[in-house]
Motif scaffolding. Structure first.
Motif, PDB file in Angstrom:
ATOM      1  N   LEU A 174       0.829  -1.211   0.000  1.00  0.00           N
ATOM      2  CA  LEU A 174       0.000   0.000   0.000  1.00  0.00           C
ATOM      3  C   LEU A 174       0.860   1.256   0.000  1.00  0.00           C
ATOM      4  CD1 LEU A 174      -2.744  -1.085   2.563  1.00  0.00           C
ATOM      5  CD2 LEU A 174      -3.064  -0.708   0.113  1.00  0.00           C
ATOM      6  N   SER A 177       2.220   1.831  -3.390  1.00  0.00           N
ATOM      7  CA  SER A 177       1.148   2.312  -4.258  1.00  0.00           C
ATOM      8  C   SER A 177       0.963   3.818  -4.095  1.00  0.00           C
ATOM      9  CB  SER A 177      -0.161   1.584  -3.919  1.00  0.00           C
ATOM     10  OG  SER A 177      -1.251   2.120  -4.636  1.00  0.00           O
ATOM     11  N   THR A 178       0.957   4.291  -2.841  1.00  0.00           N
ATOM     12  CA  THR A 178       0.848   5.727  -2.581  1.00  0.00           C
ATOM     13  C   THR A 178       2.054   6.468  -3.144  1.00  0.00           C
ATOM     14  OG1 THR A 178      -0.409   5.296  -0.559  1.00  0.00           O
ATOM     15  CG2 THR A 178       0.582   7.465  -0.770  1.00  0.00           C
ATOM     16  N   LYS A 181       1.781   7.209  -6.762  1.00  0.00           N
ATOM     17  CA  LYS A 181       0.831   8.277  -7.108  1.00  0.00           C
ATOM     18  C   LYS A 181       1.445   9.663  -6.995  1.00  0.00           C
ATOM     19  CE  LYS A 181      -3.105   5.688  -5.214  1.00  0.00           C
ATOM     20  NZ  LYS A 181      -4.066   5.644  -4.093  1.00  0.00           N
ATOM     21  N   TYR A 193       4.918   0.467  -8.838  1.00  0.00           N
ATOM     22  CA  TYR A 193       3.727  -0.380  -8.882  1.00  0.00           C
ATOM     23  C   TYR A 193       4.106  -1.855  -8.967  1.00  0.00           C
ATOM     24  CZ  TYR A 193       0.242   3.334  -9.281  1.00  0.00           C
ATOM     25  OH  TYR A 193      -0.588   4.387  -9.021  1.00  0.00           O
ATOM     26  N   ALA A 196       5.092  -3.001  -5.641  1.00  0.00           N
ATOM     27  CA  ALA A 196       3.898  -3.118  -4.789  1.00  0.00           C
ATOM     28  C   ALA A 196       3.175  -4.429  -5.059  1.00  0.00           C
ATOM     29  CB  ALA A 196       2.966  -1.936  -5.027  1.00  0.00           C
ATOM     30  N   ASN A 217      -6.729  -4.842  -1.938  1.00  0.00           N
ATOM     31  CA  ASN A 217      -5.694  -3.821  -2.043  1.00  0.00           C
ATOM     32  C   ASN A 217      -4.902  -3.964  -3.341  1.00  0.00           C
ATOM     33  OD1 ASN A 217      -6.355  -2.729   0.456  1.00  0.00           O
ATOM     34  ND2 ASN A 217      -4.907  -4.010   1.574  1.00  0.00           N
ATOM     35  N   TRP A 218      -4.633  -5.201  -3.711  1.00  0.00           N
ATOM     36  CA  TRP A 218      -3.913  -5.487  -4.955  1.00  0.00           C
ATOM     37  C   TRP A 218      -4.736  -4.980  -6.148  1.00  0.00           C
ATOM     38  CZ3 TRP A 218      -1.597 -11.105  -5.741  1.00  0.00           C
ATOM     39  CH2 TRP A 218      -0.752 -11.111  -6.848  1.00  0.00           C
ATOM     40  N   THR A 221      -4.867  -1.153  -6.258  1.00  0.00           N
ATOM     41  CA  THR A 221      -3.576  -0.601  -6.675  1.00  0.00           C
ATOM     42  C   THR A 221      -3.437  -0.702  -8.191  1.00  0.00           C
ATOM     43  OG1 THR A 221      -2.545  -1.113  -4.547  1.00  0.00           O
ATOM     44  CG2 THR A 221      -1.070  -0.829  -6.413  1.00  0.00           C
ATOM     45  N   SER A 224      -5.448   2.065  -9.558  1.00  0.00           N
ATOM     46  CA  SER A 224      -4.690   3.304  -9.422  1.00  0.00           C
ATOM     47  C   SER A 224      -3.694   3.464 -10.568  1.00  0.00           C
ATOM     48  CB  SER A 224      -3.944   3.296  -8.076  1.00  0.00           C
ATOM     49  OG  SER A 224      -3.077   4.389  -7.971  1.00  0.00           O
ATOM     50  N   GLN A 225      -3.008   2.391 -10.908  1.00  0.00           N
ATOM     51  CA  GLN A 225      -2.070   2.434 -12.030  1.00  0.00           C
ATOM     52  C   GLN A 225      -2.826   2.661 -13.340  1.00  0.00           C
ATOM     53  OE1 GLN A 225      -0.119  -1.245 -13.140  1.00  0.00           O
ATOM     54  NE2 GLN A 225       1.767  -0.165 -13.703  1.00  0.00           N
ATOM     55  N   SER A 245      -7.194  -6.182 -12.907  1.00  0.00           N
ATOM     56  CA  SER A 245      -7.790  -5.834 -11.621  1.00  0.00           C
ATOM     57  C   SER A 245      -9.113  -6.558 -11.414  1.00  0.00           C
ATOM     58  CB  SER A 245      -7.997  -4.316 -11.555  1.00  0.00           C
ATOM     59  OG  SER A 245      -8.630  -3.944 -10.359  1.00  0.00           O
TER      60      SER A 245
END
Length: 339
Positions: A174, A177-178, A181, A193, A196, A217-218, A221, A224-225, A245
């Motif tokens: 996590l 991942s942040t 960003k 990424y 992560a 969470n995976w 993330t 997010s990517q 995802s």
């Protein structure tokens, strides 16, 4: 109140158990504080919690007691609305973690996992303060990156001491991942990424309990990517990442009596993937039972940007806010009898 009365009675007992008594009393106040949705109502119990941890530590200095004290400060910092007050609490927590580490003769990995989580949350608070979840100015980026790098170093220590520490591996994923960003525009975030994802994969391979939260969470993330790729105009990579995802989430949705967090993650996935009917379906599914929408962070709500103009989303969001306000009102009535 009955539990506190029992602690009060026991406090006049043998001196050699007073430190344990004060510690457990502090933990009880900590648990009580977490029950309140309103940070101002919880504050009273956090203060009582700190006083008991301080009392326990004065009776017998302990790394475990101080680490729990730091954890409580971290928890209050996350919930504190005012940014500057939150940063003061974070700083105090970090100083407690440092003190706990100096006494940590057993080299327990849990301390560094907790410390890493606190640093990660402090970095996210810097990002939230910028009122932007995509583009960050140099000051915010610099502050966040320093904290995130420190956070990763603590997860590295924790997993170095226990290679099967799934909680630390998940937290590390996590954090990375942040970090991905907040990197500067034009910087390659794919490496962060990729690392992560490797931490999430490792966590699922060693966890002894339900791995659902790690897969969520995976998956998020990956989303997010995918958002970054979409902003860069790389639609092919965006579609590929979103499909990957989806593969992480779909098996979880088929599990009976699954936690509604899975549904909330699926709703965010659907909003980003522009599967609007599916997003509405998922949001309505959990809205009737446990609305994560009512306590979603700014970052979590940003995933719904593509659906924010729809009347059904506005209706659900307004309903979630009303639900949260109703809970606060009930808490204010109950708290009158707890002091």
């Amino acid at each position: 109140n009955l539990a506190y009365e029992k602690y009060e009675e026991a406090s006049s007992g043998p001196q050699d158990i007073r430190d344990c008594l004060s510690f457990n009393w502090g933990r009880a106040y900590f648990t009580h504080a977490k029950l309140f949705s309103d940070p101002s109502e919880a504050q009273h119990f956090y203060r009582l919690c700190y006083s008991k941890f301080e009392e326990a530590n004065e009776l017998r200095s302990s790394s475990y007691t101080i680490a729990n004290w730091a954890s409580a400060l971290h928890a209050e910092a996350v919930r504190t609305i005012d940014h500057e007050e939150a940063f003061e609490l974070f700083d105090t927590a970090f100083s407690k973690f440092e003190l706990a580490d100096s006494l940590n003769v057993e080299k327990a990995p849990f301390l560094h996992r907790m410390w890493g989580d606190a640093l990660h949350d402090c970095a996210k608070r810097h990002m939230e303060r910028s009122n932007c979840i995509v583009f960050f100015n140099d000051e915010v980026r610099s502050a966040a990156v320093v904290l995130l790098e420190r956070s990763s170093s603590h997860f590295e220590i924790a997993t170095g001491r226990d290679s099967k520490y799934s909680h630390a591996l998940n937290s590390w994923g996590l954090c990375l991942s942040t970090h991905a960003k907040v990197v500067a525009p034009g910087t390659d975030s794919d490496t962060l990424y990729k690392t992560a994802f490797s931490k999430f994969e490792e966590a699922t391979s060693v966890i002894q309990s339900d791995p659902t939260h790690i897969y969520c969470n995976w998956a998020m993330t990956l989303v997010s990517q995918g958002r970054i790729k979409h902003k860069e105009g790389d639609n092919e990579r965006f579609r590929s990442i979103m499909a990957e995802s989806k593969k992480k989430l779909e098996p979880l949705l088929g599990i009976p009596d699954q936690d509604t967090w899975v549904t909330f993650c699926a709703a965010r996935w659907a909003a980003v993937a522009q599967e609007f009917d599916m997003c509405e379906k998922y949001l309505r599914e959990f809205h009737e039972s446990d609305s994560y929408l009512s306590r979603a962070t700014t970052g979590q709500l940003s995933y719904f940007k593509n659906v924010s103009h729809f009347d059904w989303f506005k209706e659900l969001l307004d309903g979630a806010k009303k639900q949260a306000n109703d809970v606060l009102a009930m808490e204010k009535e109950k708290v009158k009898g707890t002091r």
